[in-house]
Scaffold this motif. Structure first.
Motif, PDB file in Angstrom:
ATOM      1  N   THR A 339       0.844  -1.190   0.000  1.00  0.00           N
ATOM      2  CA  THR A 339       0.000   0.000   0.000  1.00  0.00           C
ATOM      3  C   THR A 339       0.882   1.244   0.000  1.00  0.00           C
ATOM      4  O   THR A 339       1.804   1.360   0.801  1.00  0.00           O
ATOM      5  CB  THR A 339      -0.924   0.022   1.237  1.00  0.00           C
ATOM      6  N   PHE A 340       0.577   2.158  -0.912  1.00  0.00           N
ATOM      7  CA  PHE A 340       1.280   3.432  -0.995  1.00  0.00           C
ATOM      8  C   PHE A 340       0.268   4.557  -0.807  1.00  0.00           C
ATOM      9  O   PHE A 340      -0.768   4.599  -1.477  1.00  0.00           O
ATOM     10  CB  PHE A 340       1.970   3.608  -2.352  1.00  0.00           C
ATOM     11  N   VAL A 341       0.568   5.454   0.113  1.00  0.00           N
ATOM     12  CA  VAL A 341      -0.284   6.620   0.365  1.00  0.00           C
ATOM     13  C   VAL A 341       0.578   7.859   0.185  1.00  0.00           C
ATOM     14  O   VAL A 341       1.594   8.021   0.862  1.00  0.00           O
ATOM     15  CB  VAL A 341      -0.884   6.587   1.784  1.00  0.00           C
ATOM     16  N   TYR A 342       0.157   8.746  -0.733  1.00  0.00           N
ATOM     17  CA  TYR A 342       0.931   9.962  -1.003  1.00  0.00           C
ATOM     18  C   TYR A 342       0.026  11.186  -0.947  1.00  0.00           C
ATOM     19  O   TYR A 342      -1.148  11.132  -1.330  1.00  0.00           O
ATOM     20  CB  TYR A 342       1.598   9.894  -2.377  1.00  0.00           C
ATOM     21  N   SER A 343       0.593  12.274  -0.469  1.00  0.00           N
ATOM     22  CA  SER A 343      -0.139  13.535  -0.423  1.00  0.00           C
ATOM     23  C   SER A 343       0.857  14.675  -0.281  1.00  0.00           C
ATOM     24  O   SER A 343       1.996  14.477   0.159  1.00  0.00           O
ATOM     25  CB  SER A 343      -1.136  13.559   0.742  1.00  0.00           C
ATOM     26  N   ALA A 344       0.409  15.858  -0.678  1.00  0.00           N
ATOM     27  CA  ALA A 344       1.249  17.047  -0.512  1.00  0.00           C
ATOM     28  C   ALA A 344       1.017  17.711   0.829  1.00  0.00           C
ATOM     29  O   ALA A 344       1.832  18.519   1.281  1.00  0.00           O
ATOM     30  CB  ALA A 344       0.976  18.048  -1.634  1.00  0.00           C
ATOM     31  N   THR A 345      -0.096  17.376   1.483  1.00  0.00           N
ATOM     32  CA  THR A 345      -0.425  18.016   2.762  1.00  0.00           C
ATOM     33  C   THR A 345      -0.931  16.976   3.752  1.00  0.00           C
ATOM     34  O   THR A 345      -1.860  16.224   3.457  1.00  0.00           O
ATOM     35  CB  THR A 345      -1.512  19.094   2.576  1.00  0.00           C
ATOM     36  N   ILE A 508      -5.573  24.042   1.257  1.00  0.00           N
ATOM     37  CA  ILE A 508      -6.017  24.536  -0.052  1.00  0.00           C
ATOM     38  C   ILE A 508      -5.042  25.583  -0.568  1.00  0.00           C
ATOM     39  O   ILE A 508      -4.729  25.624  -1.765  1.00  0.00           O
ATOM     40  CB  ILE A 508      -7.447  25.105   0.046  1.00  0.00           C
ATOM     41  N   TYR A 509      -4.545  26.440   0.321  1.00  0.00           N
ATOM     42  CA  TYR A 509      -3.562  27.451  -0.093  1.00  0.00           C
ATOM     43  C   TYR A 509      -2.310  26.798  -0.662  1.00  0.00           C
ATOM     44  O   TYR A 509      -1.786  27.222  -1.693  1.00  0.00           O
ATOM     45  CB  TYR A 509      -3.194  28.343   1.089  1.00  0.00           C
ATOM     46  N   VAL A 510      -1.839  25.747  -0.004  1.00  0.00           N
ATOM     47  CA  VAL A 510      -0.629  25.053  -0.465  1.00  0.00           C
ATOM     48  C   VAL A 510      -0.846  24.456  -1.849  1.00  0.00           C
ATOM     49  O   VAL A 510       0.004  24.569  -2.737  1.00  0.00           O
ATOM     50  CB  VAL A 510      -0.226  23.963   0.548  1.00  0.00           C
ATOM     51  N   HIS A 511      -2.005  23.834  -2.048  1.00  0.00           N
ATOM     52  CA  HIS A 511      -2.263  23.199  -3.337  1.00  0.00           C
ATOM     53  C   HIS A 511      -2.507  24.240  -4.424  1.00  0.00           C
ATOM     54  O   HIS A 511      -2.074  24.054  -5.572  1.00  0.00           O
ATOM     55  CB  HIS A 511      -3.458  22.256  -3.220  1.00  0.00           C
ATOM     56  N   ARG A 512      -3.194  25.317  -4.086  1.00  0.00           N
ATOM     57  CA  ARG A 512      -3.362  26.395  -5.073  1.00  0.00           C
ATOM     58  C   ARG A 512      -2.000  26.951  -5.494  1.00  0.00           C
ATOM     59  O   ARG A 512      -1.691  27.070  -6.682  1.00  0.00           O
ATOM     60  CB  ARG A 512      -4.200  27.529  -4.471  1.00  0.00           C
ATOM     61  N   SER A 513      -1.210  27.287  -4.502  1.00  0.00           N
ATOM     62  CA  SER A 513       0.100  27.887  -4.791  1.00  0.00           C
ATOM     63  C   SER A 513       1.019  26.907  -5.496  1.00  0.00           C
ATOM     64  O   SER A 513       1.941  27.315  -6.216  1.00  0.00           O
ATOM     65  CB  SER A 513       0.753  28.370  -3.488  1.00  0.00           C
ATOM     66  N   GLY A 514       0.767  25.607  -5.310  1.00  0.00           N
ATOM     67  CA  GLY A 514       1.596  24.593  -5.953  1.00  0.00           C
ATOM     68  C   GLY A 514       1.408  24.485  -7.446  1.00  0.00           C
ATOM     69  O   GLY A 514       2.141  23.746  -8.115  1.00  0.00           O
ATOM     70  N   ARG A 515       0.447  25.219  -7.998  1.00  0.00           N
ATOM     71  CA  ARG A 515       0.278  25.210  -9.459  1.00  0.00           C
ATOM     72  C   ARG A 515       1.379  25.999 -10.154  1.00  0.00           C
ATOM     73  O   ARG A 515       1.557  25.890 -11.368  1.00  0.00           O
ATOM     74  CB  ARG A 515      -1.077  25.811  -9.847  1.00  0.00           C
TER      75      ARG A 515
END
Length: 690
Positions: A339-345, A508-515
């Motif tokens: 099992t692999f679990v990945y996320s940016a936050t 959400i800020y991190v993911h928005r800015s990650g674009r």
């Protein structure tokens, strides 16, 4: 005699109608009509690149690779067509016949094209011979993967790949946290492909299931895995919403090796088929990408069903076997599953629990339902001590990202947005919190002659991908989007992200800015903060460890003031056009209602004198304002300190030289040099005393 003449006239008319009908049918056969009601062709999604591993330097080379791959498939090397294309918009039975016909008819005609493409590829490989892949040798990867890594220009693993591949290739479960654009796709994709190459003998075995929260992300993962395994017979498909269910069922019947899916459509297809569920329980790899978003409303219910089916201890966990899921007897021995679990936050509390292995001993209560803590329980890791690797930076965003804010009133946000995209033309993503805001902003910005596109969850999938493609092709385009665009979008080289409305959480800020600021490139994340959002801004800074807040973005007030007239005109035009649309809508409703009750209405009854007069006045007003706005837009903006009468007067003494040097100056603003937002922000920070 009259009767005979009448019959002749009727015959002539019939012949004319028949000829016209034949002409129309021939025209239709030559140029088939659009069928917007039919499912979106997934071919469009193949144009996009995976954001987590995108590199501008290989953009053109990847295009050649895709063309080469497509030509090989047309010859029949992979006649099952596992690239999930549905670009013909025909019935499913007709698609099957066409696939067979195309394989036999196109073999000779395509062979010459393949030879030329192979020559190009050979030339490209010669150019890539200088790439040193020694950094990958430590993982002992298959030659197919190594060759494709070389052709794609991946000369060394990213930090998340370097730290996780040793464990994942040796069979360990991995939980990884890394910033956006860090290469997570290959971190979990390579172990799955490597296992298939070395250990799978049955070409029809389902080995891996990859779950993602969005359709676009699923398609991008599929495309990237196909690039890495291009010269193999591995079959990878996507199961996502917005596509033909019949096509996807047919692809499933051909026994793919890897399925990349969104939970909703996967459960829709699998829940009614015992054979599919049986195969699902035999998978060797389970991947959850962007795992934290899987817990959002709309995703977790289907994910809950899937995890129940995948559970190895369902008899002991009756609390998870709810929602009318039928228990089925297992007549086969369960194989170990990675099992692999990945996320940016990941939230800090969960990170601490993962580091200390406390999450396994905690009891799940009602408060923990639908959280990452519950998800870790549900996954039933085969590894008694799963590896947790967190390489996210302390500030949770890329080092090359410049963060800033502009304090302004809510009604001034339009002006500051127009200022930024005019002063710093470049591919810009504008995030808002509501679809209504998108619908209001787009017509206003369009009136200002700026290429702008929208993206939100209520758009049809076809339109979403078309807008993405247009946005990607225009280096100065603007996209206004909801948070559906915060993750998984394949948009290369986004220079700026504007938070028109502040995000509701730090994640959400991190993911928005990650674009933006991806692949070590620079980018700007700009917040437009109104007084009403001050408390939310302070909470975000606290969560992001920004003790001193964000730096103020430098704004030229002289340019800003000259923009107000344009913005006010565009707003007023949009409001008046909306009034006209409402009047027309009311009239249409009245006509429709009268028709349903079989009541005949005169034009005077539909539109009374007062409404007719108002409509005429509004139309004339709109026409006048559009002419005025057109006149303003035809001229460059004049910043404060520039004289329109004498070039050498005013504050800007070298205006004449600036106007002559067009290449280095902004054509939309008189006498203003072309500079990057990152450079202006950096220079402002240097001038601030410590």
């Amino acid at each position: 005699m009259i009767l005979m003449l009448s019959m002749m006239i009727i015959k002539i008319h019939k012949e004319k109608r028949l000829n016209l009908s034949n002409r129309l049918s021939n025209a239709k056969s030559d140029s088939p009509c659009a069928k917007p009601e039919e499912p979106l062709p997934e071919e469009e999604s193949s144009k996009y690149y995976d954001l987590d591993t995108f590199d501008e330097s290989i953009l053109i080379r990847n295009k050649n690779i895709r063309e080469y791959k497509q030509s090989e498939e047309n010859v029949g090397s992979q006649d099952d067509n596992f690239d999930n294309n549905i670009d013909q918009y025909k019935d499913d039975d007709e698609n099957d016949e066409d696939e067979i016909d195309n394989d036999s008819k196109m073999e000779e005609s395509v062979s010459t094209n393949i030879n030329s493409i192979q020559d190009e590829k050979g030339t490209d490989q010669n150019a890539m011979e200088g790439i040193d892949l020694s950094a990958w040798n430590q993982f002992n990867l298959s030659p197919i993967i190594m060759n494709e890594l070389k052709s794609l220009g991946f000369n060394k693993p990213t930090p998340i790949q370097a730290k996780t591949l040793h464990f994942s290739l040796s069979g360990r479960d991995v939980i990884g946290a890394a910033e956006t654009g860090s290469g997570k796709t290959l971190a979990f994709g390579i172990p799955i492909l490597e296992y298939i190459f070395k250990k799978v003998k049955d070409s029809n075995q389902l080995v891996g299931l990859i779950l993602t929260p969005t359709r676009e992300l699923a398609m991008q993962i599929r495309d990237h895995l196909q690039h890495i395994s291009k010269n193999s017979l591995i079959k990878i498909i996507t199961i996502v919403g917005g596509m033909s269910t019949q096509k996807q069922q047919r692809l499933l019947s051909k026994h793919p090796n890897i399925i990349v899916a969104t939970p909703g459509r996967l459960w829709e297809l699998f829940s009614e088929n015992d054979a599919y569920l049986s195969n699902l329980r035999r998978i060797k790899f389970l991947v959850l990408d962007e795992a934290d978003r899987m817990l959002e409303i709309g995703h977790f219910e289907e994910l809950n069903h899937i995890l129940t089916v995948l559970s190895r201890t369902r008899n002991n966990t009756n609390e998870w076997a709810e929602n009318d899921i039928k228990e089925k007897e297992c007549t086969y021995e369960l194989t170990p599953r990675q099992t692999f679990v990945y996320s940016a936050t990941l939230n800090n509390k969960l990170k601490e629990d993962l580091k200390r292995k406390k999450y396994k001993s905690k009891k799940i209560n009602k408060e923990s339902t639908g959280t990452m803590t519950e998800l870790m329980h549900r996954l039933e890791f085969n590894d008694s001590n799963p590896i947790f690797l967190d390489i996210t930076p302390e500030d949770a965003v890329a080092e090359t990202l410049q963060e800033s804010k502009i304090d302004c009133l809510t009604k001034e946000k339009d002006i500051y947005t127009y200022y930024f995209i005019t002063r710093y033309p470049g591919r810009t993503l504008i995030f808002v919190n509501s679809i209504d805001c998108i619908r209001r902003l787009i017509p206003v910005i369009k009136l200002l002659n700026i290429d702008v596109f929208g993206l939100h969850a209520q758009m049809q999938q076809r339109q979403r991908l078309k807008n993405l493609d247009r946005f990607k092709q225009n280096p100065k385009a603007v996209m206004i989007a909801s948070d559906v665009a915060a993750r998984g979008l394949d948009i290369p080289l986004v220079e700026h992200v504007i938070h028109y409305q502040l995000p509701r959480s730090s994640d959400i800020y991190v993911h928005r800015s990650g674009r933006t600021a991806r692949s070590r490139k620079e980018g700007v994340s700009l917040m437009l903060c109104s007084p009403e959002e001050l408390s939310l801004y302070q909470k975000l800074c606290l969560k992001l460890n920004k003790v001193d807040g964000l730096a103020d973005f430098p704004v030229d007030r002289g340019i800003l003031n000259s923009m107000k007239q344009r913005i006010n005109l565009a707003r007023q035009i949009d409001q008046d056009e909306h009034k006209m649309q409402k009047m027309n809508h009311d009239n249409d409703w009245l006509k429709k209602t009268a028709q349903e009750f079989e009541i005949d209405l005169d034009d005077e009854e539909i539109v009374n004198d007062s409404n007719r007069g108002n409509q005429k006045q509004i139309k004339e007003k709109i026409r006048s304002m559009k002419l005025e706005l057109k006149s303003l837009l035809s001229q460059p903006l004049i910043p404060r300190g520039v004289s329109t009468k004498y070039l050498t007067s005013g504050i800007v003494r070298d205006l004449a030289d600036r106007l002559l040097d067009e290449s280095s100056h902004n054509s939309a603003i008189l006498g203003v040099k072309n500079t990057k937002a990152t450079d202006d922000l950096r220079s402002k920070k240097k001038t601030i005393p410590l």
